[in-house]
Write a protein that holds these residues in place. Structure first.
Motif, mmCIF file in Angstrom:
data_model
loop_
_atom_site.group_PDB
_atom_site.id
_atom_site.type_symbol
_atom_site.label_atom_id
_atom_site.label_comp_id
_atom_site.label_asym_id
_atom_site.label_seq_id
_atom_site.Cartn_x
_atom_site.Cartn_y
_atom_site.Cartn_z
ATOM 1 N N ALA A 19 105.290 13.519 51.152
ATOM 2 C CA ALA A 19 103.910 13.849 50.871
ATOM 3 C C ALA A 19 103.524 13.331 49.495
ATOM 4 N N ILE A 20 102.251 12.997 49.339
ATOM 5 C CA ILE A 20 101.787 12.439 48.074
ATOM 6 C C ILE A 20 102.095 13.366 46.929
ATOM 7 N N GLU A 21 101.874 14.693 47.144
ATOM 8 C CA GLU A 21 102.073 15.624 46.041
ATOM 9 C C GLU A 21 103.532 15.760 45.640
ATOM 10 N N ASN A 22 104.458 15.311 46.465
ATOM 11 C CA ASN A 22 105.881 15.412 46.159
ATOM 12 C C ASN A 22 106.474 14.114 45.627
ATOM 13 N N GLN A 23 105.645 13.092 45.549
ATOM 14 C CA GLN A 23 106.172 11.828 45.060
ATOM 15 C C GLN A 23 106.524 11.937 43.581
ATOM 16 N N GLN A 24 107.596 11.245 43.211
ATOM 17 C CA GLN A 24 108.015 11.205 41.816
ATOM 18 C C GLN A 24 107.303 10.034 41.129
ATOM 19 N N ARG A 25 106.653 10.335 40.022
ATOM 20 C CA ARG A 25 105.896 9.318 39.304
ATOM 21 C C ARG A 25 106.309 9.302 37.837
ATOM 22 N N ILE A 26 106.520 8.100 37.306
ATOM 23 C CA ILE A 26 106.889 7.949 35.907
ATOM 24 C C ILE A 26 106.069 6.815 35.306
ATOM 25 N N GLU A 27 105.489 7.075 34.138
ATOM 26 C CA GLU A 27 104.751 6.044 33.426
ATOM 27 C C GLU A 27 105.658 5.387 32.399
ATOM 28 N N ILE A 28 105.660 4.054 32.394
ATOM 29 C CA ILE A 28 106.388 3.261 31.404
ATOM 30 C C ILE A 28 105.377 2.770 30.374
ATOM 31 N N VAL A 29 105.679 2.970 29.108
ATOM 32 C CA VAL A 29 104.782 2.530 28.044
ATOM 33 C C VAL A 29 105.475 1.414 27.264
ATOM 34 N N GLY A 30 104.810 0.277 27.133
ATOM 35 C CA GLY A 30 105.444 -0.846 26.449
ATOM 36 C C GLY A 30 104.450 -1.890 26.010
ATOM 37 N N GLY A 31 104.972 -3.000 25.520
ATOM 38 C CA GLY A 31 104.141 -4.087 25.030
ATOM 39 C C GLY A 31 103.554 -4.911 26.160
ATOM 40 N N ALA A 32 102.989 -6.052 25.786
ATOM 41 C CA ALA A 32 102.202 -6.842 26.728
ATOM 42 C C ALA A 32 102.980 -7.976 27.385
ATOM 43 N N SER A 33 104.303 -7.965 27.310
ATOM 44 C CA SER A 33 105.087 -9.032 27.934
ATOM 45 C C SER A 33 104.796 -9.101 29.426
ATOM 46 N N LYS A 34 104.660 -10.301 29.954
ATOM 47 C CA LYS A 34 104.260 -10.492 31.344
ATOM 48 C C LYS A 34 105.251 -9.855 32.311
ATOM 49 N N TYR A 35 106.533 -10.008 32.044
ATOM 50 C CA TYR A 35 107.536 -9.492 32.970
ATOM 51 C C TYR A 35 107.436 -7.970 33.100
ATOM 52 N N ALA A 36 106.951 -7.301 32.064
ATOM 53 C CA ALA A 36 106.903 -5.844 32.067
ATOM 54 C C ALA A 36 105.577 -5.326 32.589
ATOM 55 N N SER A 37 104.487 -5.998 32.246
ATOM 56 C CA SER A 37 103.173 -5.478 32.606
ATOM 57 C C SER A 37 102.919 -5.486 34.107
ATOM 58 N N ASP A 38 103.726 -6.247 34.844
ATOM 59 C CA ASP A 38 103.590 -6.277 36.306
ATOM 60 C C ASP A 38 104.652 -5.412 37.000
ATOM 61 N N ILE A 39 105.245 -4.503 36.265
ATOM 62 C CA ILE A 39 106.417 -3.787 36.770
ATOM 63 C C ILE A 39 106.077 -2.671 37.745
ATOM 64 N N SER A 40 104.804 -2.275 37.807
ATOM 65 C CA SER A 40 104.407 -1.132 38.635
ATOM 66 C C SER A 40 104.879 -1.315 40.077
ATOM 67 N N GLY A 41 105.300 -0.199 40.673
ATOM 68 C CA GLY A 41 105.771 -0.221 42.056
ATOM 69 C C GLY A 41 106.673 0.967 42.327
ATOM 70 N N ARG A 42 107.210 0.994 43.528
ATOM 71 C CA ARG A 42 108.046 2.120 43.934
ATOM 72 C C ARG A 42 109.481 1.661 44.132
ATOM 73 N N TYR A 43 110.414 2.368 43.491
ATOM 74 C CA TYR A 43 111.830 2.043 43.561
ATOM 75 C C TYR A 43 112.616 3.346 43.666
ATOM 76 N N ARG A 44 113.473 3.422 44.678
ATOM 77 C CA ARG A 44 114.313 4.607 44.888
ATOM 78 C C ARG A 44 113.478 5.890 44.881
ATOM 79 N N ASP A 45 112.358 5.854 45.593
ATOM 80 C CA ASP A 45 111.455 7.005 45.736
ATOM 81 C C ASP A 45 110.765 7.409 44.441
ATOM 82 N N ILE A 46 110.799 6.542 43.444
ATOM 83 C CA ILE A 46 110.076 6.800 42.203
ATOM 84 C C ILE A 46 108.994 5.735 42.054
ATOM 85 N N THR A 47 107.770 6.168 41.836
ATOM 86 C CA THR A 47 106.649 5.254 41.640
ATOM 87 C C THR A 47 106.416 5.065 40.152
#
Length: 311
Positions: free
Chosen positions: A2-30
């Motif tokens: 369920a949406i309310e049970n999804q695990q969500r974590i925000e990553i805070v970092g600089g503007a490097s291209k490899y990092a700024s596109d990192i959003s997604g779901r991995y191992r049930d963590i968004t």
């Protein structure tokens, strides 16, 4: 799930291209990614542990572990590396031509404990036999950590870069200078080592070191809540690195691009920016840790294994 049970974590970092596109779901963590100025990130994480996951200074991270002021754990992902020979700058018309010429001189540095400065001082000693105690330092009044009492240093609110350009100081060690944005022919500063690019290439080929400056860290409270977060972060960043290597590896670090000769090694099967606790990365981290201790910034060298979460 369920949406309310999804695990969500925000990553805070600089503007490097490899990092700024990192959003997604991995191992049930968004994961989501938020860009901020890295100096602000470092200060917020150091003083208030403000984020669950963020980009952080490797030297500051090691220093925290050495003093048992933790609350964070490292993820063996290293979002920023840079050679440091070329950031030792002097006036374009300076008579200084070699690191040995810095002995007895006044060298400006924005923050004494910043990772770039630790690497530069370590290289000066190991490669050129110029000890940090041979130099008189000047810096700003706002330091991340207290400067050791063994350092000959003065503090000023004056602009350090202007001080070098006007001849008040002999040199400056800084990875970011306003002068760098000028056209080459209009720059008022130059690297102390005129052939710094060639020297950095020889240094890499001889030592295998592409100096790590930043890493990804996670709050221990976040890891306790999300035990799979370390592995999920490693997986997410690793996938993005593979994607970028297949397109434009020289843009890996964004504005501060990887040297072209180093990016070319990727096509030959080398990986100059490995993730994980590989043998090369362990050597890299231990090298910086040793520099920190030699420079009296830490009194204990924490082991690599105690600082990082299993990936």
């Amino acid at each position: 799930m369920a949406i309310e049970n999804q695990q969500r974590i925000e990553i805070v970092g600089g503007a490097s291209k490899y990092a700024s596109d990192i959003s997604g779901r991995y191992r049930d963590i968004t994961f989501s990614y938020k860009k901020e100025e890295v100096g602000r990130i470092f200060n917020n994480m150091r003083t208030a542990r403000s984020y669950d996951v963020c980009e952080y200074s490797l030297a500051n991270f090691i220093k925290s572990y050495a003093s048992a002021d933790t609350g964070i754990v490292g993820v063996p992902v290293f979002p920023y590396r840079a050679f440091r020979h070329h950031i030792i700058k002097v006036r374009r018309d300076s008579i200084l031509e070699s690191p040995r010429d810095l002995i007895g001189k006044v060298v400006a540095i924005p923050d004494y404990s910043m990772t770039a400065g630790v690497w530069a001082r370590g290289i000066l000693l190991e490669e050129y036999q110029v000890h940090w105690s041979d130099i008189r330092w000047v810096s700003g009044p706002n330091q991340r950590f207290p400067v050791p009492s063994t350092v000959k240093i003065n503090y000023t609110t004056d602009d350090l870069e202007d001080g070098v350009i006007s001849g008040v100081y002999d040199a400056i060690i800084s990875p970011e200078l306003r002068d760098d944005a000028r056209p080459d022919t209009n720059q008022r500063l130059r690297p102390l080592l005129r052939n710094a690019d060639d020297i950095e290439r020889e240094y890499y080929e001889r030592t295998g070191l592409y100096p790590i400056n930043h890493l990804i860290v996670m709050a221990e409270s976040c890891l306790a809540k999300h035990p799979q977060a370390g592995a999920a972060l490693y997986e997410a960043f690793s996938k993005k690195k593979v994607d970028l290597f297949g397109s434009n590896p020289s843009s890996f670090f964004g504005g501060d691009e990887m040297p072209g000769w180093l990016a070319e090694t990727i096509a030959r099967g080398d990986d100059p920016v490995p993730y994980g606790l590989t043998a090369r990365n362990i050597v890299n981290i231990k090298k910086l840790t040793g520099y920190l201790r030699e420079q009296h910034l830490i009194s204990r060298e924490p082991s690599v294994q105690e600082m990082f979460v299993a990936s």
